[in-house]
Structure formats: structure tokens, C-alpha cells
Design a protein around this motif. Structure first.
Motif, PDB file in Angstrom:
ATOM      1  N   LEU A   1       0.814  -1.094  -0.163  1.00 34.94           N
ATOM      2  CA  LEU A   1      -0.344   0.061  -0.019  1.00 34.94           C
ATOM      3  C   LEU A   1       1.048   1.500  -0.127  1.00 34.94           C
ATOM      4  N   TYR A   2       1.920   1.271   1.023  1.00 32.79           N
ATOM      5  CA  TYR A   2       2.748   2.394   1.644  1.00 32.79           C
ATOM      6  C   TYR A   2       3.755   2.629   0.135  1.00 32.79           C
ATOM      7  N   ARG A   3       3.958   1.610  -0.880  1.00 32.55           N
ATOM      8  CA  ARG A   3       4.543   2.326  -2.118  1.00 32.55           C
ATOM      9  C   ARG A   3       3.862   2.797  -3.178  1.00 32.55           C
ATOM     10  N   LEU A   4       2.090   3.045  -2.796  1.00 28.69           N
ATOM     11  CA  LEU A   4       1.530   4.066  -3.727  1.00 28.69           C
ATOM     12  C   LEU A   4       1.904   5.178  -3.475  1.00 28.69           C
ATOM     13  N   CYS A   5       2.569   5.598  -3.193  1.00 28.10           N
ATOM     14  CA  CYS A   5       2.980   7.408  -2.071  1.00 28.10           C
ATOM     15  C   CYS A   5       3.914   7.066  -3.177  1.00 28.10           C
ATOM     16  N   GLY A   6       4.617   6.489  -3.802  1.00 29.53           N
ATOM     17  CA  GLY A   6       6.124   7.332  -4.815  1.00 29.53           C
ATOM     18  C   GLY A   6       6.931   6.783  -4.677  1.00 29.53           C
ATOM     19  N   ASP A   7       7.130   5.886  -3.950  1.00 28.96           N
ATOM     20  CA  ASP A   7       8.245   4.176  -3.801  1.00 28.96           C
ATOM     21  C   ASP A   7       8.341   3.531  -4.251  1.00 28.96           C
ATOM     22  N   ARG A   8       8.822   2.902  -5.459  1.00 27.58           N
ATOM     23  CA  ARG A   8       8.864   1.682  -5.753  1.00 27.58           C
ATOM     24  C   ARG A   8       9.300   0.945  -6.401  1.00 27.58           C
ATOM     25  N   ASN A   9      10.419   1.250  -5.214  1.00 28.86           N
ATOM     26  CA  ASN A   9      11.686   0.697  -4.882  1.00 28.86           C
ATOM     27  C   ASN A   9      11.452  -1.096  -4.436  1.00 28.86           C
ATOM     28  N   PRO A  10      12.223  -2.013  -5.525  1.00 26.24           N
ATOM     29  CA  PRO A  10      11.647  -3.003  -5.508  1.00 26.24           C
ATOM     30  C   PRO A  10      11.884  -3.804  -4.415  1.00 26.24           C
ATOM     31  N   LEU A  11      13.020  -3.246  -3.240  1.00 20.60           N
ATOM     32  CA  LEU A  11      13.177  -3.488  -2.305  1.00 20.60           C
ATOM     33  C   LEU A  11      11.956  -4.357  -1.093  1.00 20.60           C
ATOM     34  N   HIS A  12      11.044  -3.554  -1.163  1.00 20.93           N
ATOM     35  CA  HIS A  12      10.063  -3.197  -0.674  1.00 20.93           C
ATOM     36  C   HIS A  12       8.753  -4.260  -1.331  1.00 20.93           C
ATOM     37  N   ALA A  13       8.602  -4.861  -2.106  1.00 19.44           N
ATOM     38  CA  ALA A  13       7.656  -5.613  -2.277  1.00 19.44           C
ATOM     39  C   ALA A  13       8.422  -6.698  -3.357  1.00 19.44           C
ATOM     40  N   ASP A  14       9.140  -7.160  -3.805  1.00 19.85           N
ATOM     41  CA  ASP A  14       9.907  -7.925  -4.622  1.00 19.85           C
ATOM     42  C   ASP A  14      10.319  -9.127  -3.822  1.00 19.85           C
ATOM     43  N   PRO A  15       9.871 -10.152  -3.755  1.00 20.57           N
ATOM     44  CA  PRO A  15      10.915 -11.236  -2.825  1.00 20.57           C
ATOM     45  C   PRO A  15      12.174 -11.334  -3.324  1.00 20.57           C
ATOM     46  N   ASP A  16      12.352 -12.029  -4.954  1.00 20.82           N
ATOM     47  CA  ASP A  16      13.992 -12.116  -5.207  1.00 20.82           C
ATOM     48  C   ASP A  16      14.658 -11.102  -4.740  1.00 20.82           C
ATOM     49  N   PHE A  17      14.222 -10.097  -5.310  1.00 21.26           N
ATOM     50  CA  PHE A  17      15.148  -8.048  -5.433  1.00 21.26           C
ATOM     51  C   PHE A  17      15.840  -8.831  -4.286  1.00 21.26           C
ATOM     52  N   ALA A  18      14.811  -8.953  -2.963  1.00 22.63           N
ATOM     53  CA  ALA A  18      14.706  -7.851  -1.077  1.00 22.63           C
ATOM     54  C   ALA A  18      15.406  -9.043  -0.692  1.00 22.63           C
ATOM     55  N   LYS A  19      15.841 -10.450  -1.603  1.00 18.52           N
ATOM     56  CA  LYS A  19      17.298 -11.935  -1.574  1.00 18.52           C
ATOM     57  C   LYS A  19      18.599 -11.345  -2.364  1.00 18.52           C
ATOM     58  N   THR A  20      18.261 -10.293  -3.017  1.00 16.81           N
ATOM     59  CA  THR A  20      19.518 -10.112  -3.662  1.00 16.81           C
ATOM     60  C   THR A  20      20.098  -9.089  -2.408  1.00 16.81           C
ATOM     61  N   ALA A  21      19.011  -8.123  -2.044  1.00 15.71           N
ATOM     62  CA  ALA A  21      19.897  -7.718  -0.915  1.00 15.71           C
ATOM     63  C   ALA A  21      20.120  -7.603   0.444  1.00 15.71           C
ATOM     64  N   GLY A  22      19.949  -8.805   0.166  1.00 15.49           N
ATOM     65  CA  GLY A  22      21.008  -9.725   1.764  1.00 15.49           C
ATOM     66  C   GLY A  22      19.676  -9.070   2.120  1.00 15.49           C
ATOM     67  N   PHE A  23      17.592  -9.782   2.584  1.00 10.29           N
ATOM     68  CA  PHE A  23      17.063  -9.582   2.993  1.00 10.29           C
ATOM     69  C   PHE A  23      16.091 -11.169   2.501  1.00 10.29           C
ATOM     70  N   PRO A  24      15.222 -11.749   3.840  1.00 12.75           N
ATOM     71  CA  PRO A  24      14.815 -12.800   3.468  1.00 12.75           C
ATOM     72  C   PRO A  24      13.968 -12.974   2.911  1.00 12.75           C
ATOM     73  N   ALA A  25      13.397 -11.359   3.065  1.00  5.73           N
ATOM     74  CA  ALA A  25      11.789 -10.870   2.491  1.00  5.73           C
ATOM     75  C   ALA A  25      11.772  -9.278   2.134  1.00  5.73           C
ATOM     76  N   PRO A  26      10.336  -9.178   1.549  1.00  7.54           N
ATOM     77  CA  PRO A  26      10.763  -7.534   1.130  1.00  7.54           C
ATOM     78  C   PRO A  26      10.335  -6.831   3.127  1.00  7.54           C
ATOM     79  N   ILE A  27      11.077  -5.242   2.983  1.00  7.49           N
ATOM     80  CA  ILE A  27      10.561  -4.884   4.186  1.00  7.49           C
ATOM     81  C   ILE A  27      10.156  -3.710   3.877  1.00  7.49           C
ATOM     82  N   LEU A  28       9.444  -2.842   4.636  1.00 12.00           N
ATOM     83  CA  LEU A  28       8.907  -1.798   4.755  1.00 12.00           C
ATOM     84  C   LEU A  28       9.702  -1.241   4.948  1.00 12.00           C
ATOM     85  N   HIS A  29       9.049   0.249   3.731  1.00 16.83           N
ATOM     86  CA  HIS A  29       9.836   1.726   3.462  1.00 16.83           C
ATOM     87  C   HIS A  29      10.214   1.614   5.370  1.00 16.83           C
ATOM     88  N   GLY A  30      11.523   2.387   5.329  1.00 21.31           N
ATOM     89  CA  GLY A  30      11.616   3.087   6.195  1.00 21.31           C
ATOM     90  C   GLY A  30      10.919   4.501   6.704  1.00 21.31           C
TER      91      GLY A  30
END
Length: 297
Positions: free
Chosen positions: A192-221
Motif C-alpha cells: 500500500l505504501y509504495r503507492l505513495c511514490g516509492d516503487r523500490n522493489p526492495l519493498h515488494a519483490d521477494p527475489d530482489f529483497a534476497k539479492t539485497a541480503g534480506f529474507p523477504a521484502p522490508i517495510l519502507h523506512g
């Protein structure tokens, strides 16, 4: 060198015009959890965040995100002198100071400057400042509305022998907190929050999150940032967002959708000092936001 401070520091990142409406304000407030508690749908206090009309108010944290609110692409990182990518980057800190209550709709111009870069050895911290000025009906510049300062933490950079920077920790009082509350982050909160203009895949795409070193997408700071401000405004200011003149904090940990954020706040003269951490579960006690301070009108 991927980061060249001689090029980056002081670089003018340009200006851009933007506008917002009451609908944008409502979506933002919903994105940071407003109206989610039982009874909020009929509570006049809660409806000040979620119902358009004369009683609608704007949390100052909205000013941080509104210049890019209608973006649908991942945030660009084409900063002068900085060859970095999204998988390296996490939000380091964020602050905003407002000249007065943010209007529920309007048009403005934002101008941004890259102000400093710190060398942390295995990482770099990039700082920038933005100034937002109202646009009048004839397109001319008006009064300053707010300004923001932010930093991003770039993993894998640094080591060029530059300034490590300084820090001024915000120490909370050694007494019981004046406010304590918790907010249950919903499983779809980041979506929901990504609709406020932050489409960083770290917060939505599980595969991208794993590439960045996280087990799952994280909430936007910045979603956590808005949640904490809302909880403190409701708990210590009677829900009156117009009393907030500045809000800042340092991102010291991540939040996964489904976790609970615990907020503690202390009223100290014309400021509120606070902290936020994970409540319960295997990560209970893990920090979320530190050095949190609200400056009051």
C-alpha cells in the motif's frame, strides 16, 4: 572510484515542480496506518487523517514524500559523482522542518543539493537537502513551505580516506516514558505504501529483497517514519499535527510486514524525544528508529 566526493559534494540536483491534492494526503495517511484501529471509522480524531473536508490535517512527514508522490518507476540514483545501485542502498536518516501547517492541496517547487558524503570505511553516507517553496497561481515562487535533510547508507562503498562525519545522538530521559503505544504492521502495508511514490522493489519483490541480503521484502523506512510520527502526535499532542514544526530520526533497523512497532515518547519542554523498536517475536527489541525528536510549535 564509484563515488567521487570532489564531483558529488555541493552538486545541484536541480529543481522540479509538483502538486498534491486531498486525495494524496488521504492515501498517504492510510499508507502509514491511519484509521486502522477499531472505531477509527467513526472517531472525529481519527477522521482528521482519513476524511476529506475542512477538518482534514496533514502530518508533516507527508512533506518528505509528496515531491515524488506520483512516480511509478523505482527511485533513480543518478547522483553526480556517484555510481551506485538500489541493491546497495538503505535509508540512513530523515528530518523535516515546516514553516507552518502543510496545506491539504497545493503546488510547489523543490530544489535539492547534495551537501556531504561521509566515508565509513566499508560504506558511504550521502547527504542531501531539499527546500520546498510554494508556487502562486501565476506560477511565481512564494514562501518557503518546508525543507528536508536526508541521508542514504551505501553498502560496499567508502574507504577513500574521507571524513567519517559526526553524530549527535538524541538521548532519551532515564525515566518512564510519557507515552507508549504499538502498531501492528499489516502484511500488505509495504504494498500500500509504495503507492505513495516509492516503487523500490526492495519493498515488494521477494527475489530482489534476497539479492539485497534480506529474507523477504522490508517495510519502507519512511513508512516506519510516518507511523512513529502519527503515534506520537496522537499520544502526546492530542492528535493535533499543526503542533509539529520538525521531525527527525535515524533508521537503525528494518521492519518486516506483519511485525509490531513499539513506540516510546517523552515530552521534554518544546520537544518530544522518542524511540521505536520491534515488539514481540524472535526480533523483539530490535531497533527501528533512533535519535527521534519532534520540535514543537
Amino acid at each position: 572510484m564509484p563515488i567521487d566526493p570532489s564531483v558529488a559534494i555541493g552538486a545541484d540536483l536541480g529543481s522540479r515542480e509538483f502538486s498534491w491534492t486531498e486525495s494524496d494526503v488521504l492515501l498517504y495517511h492510510l499508507g502509514i496506518g491511519a484509521g486502522s484501529r477499531k472505531g477509527d471509522n467513526v472517531s472525529p480524531a481519527a477522521l482528521r487523517y482519513t476524511l476529506d473536508g475542512p477538518a482534514l490535517q496533514v502530518l508533516p512527514s507527508f512533506g518528505v514524500v509528496v515531491p515524488t508522490f506520483h512516480e511509478t518507476d523505482p527511485p533513480p540514483l543518478d547522483l553526480p559523482g556517484c555510481d551506485i545501485n538500489l541493491a546497495q542502498v538503505v535509508h540512513g536518516s530523515q528530518s523535516i522542518s515546516v514553516s507552518g501547517p502543510i496545506p491539504t492541496s497545493g503546488s510547489a517547487t523543490v530544489s535539492t543539493t547534495l551537501t556531504d558524503i561521509w566515508d565509513k570505511g566499508k560504506a558511504a553516507v550521502i547527504w542531501q537537502e531539499s527546500v520546498v517553496v510554494a508556487r502562486t497561481e501565476n506560477g511565481a515562487s512564494g514562501e518557503e513551505l518546508w525543507r528536508t535533510t536526508s541521508s542514504i547508507f551505501v553498502r560496499g562503498e567508502g574507504g577513500w580516506g574521507g571524513d567519517r562525519g559526526s553524530s549527535a545522538p538524541v538521548a532519551v530521559p532515564e525515566r518512564a516514558a510519557d507515552h507508549e503505544s504499538s502498531y501492528d504492521v499489516t502484511p500488505q502495508q509495504a504494498l500500500l505504501y509504495r503507492l505513495c511514490g516509492d516503487r523500490n522493489p526492495l519493498h515488494a519483490d521477494p527475489d530482489f529483497a534476497k539479492t539485497a541480503g534480506f529474507p523477504a521484502p522490508i517495510l519502507h523506512g519512511l513508512c516506519s517514519y510516518g507511523i512513529v510520527l502519527r503515534e506520537l502526535t496522537d499520544g502526546l499532542l492530542g492528535g493535533d499535527a499543526t503542533l509539529v514544526r520538525g521531525f527527525g530520526g535515524r533508521f537503525t533497523g528494518v521492519v518486516f510486514p506483519g511485525e509490531t512497532i513499539r513506540v516510546l515518547g517523552w515530552r521534554e519542554g518544546d520537544r518530544i524525544l522518542a524511540s521505536a523498536s520491534i515488539a514481540g517475536g524472535e526480533r523483539g527489541g530490535s531497533p527501528v528508529l533512533s535519535d527521534v525528536a519532534i520540535d514543537l510549535a
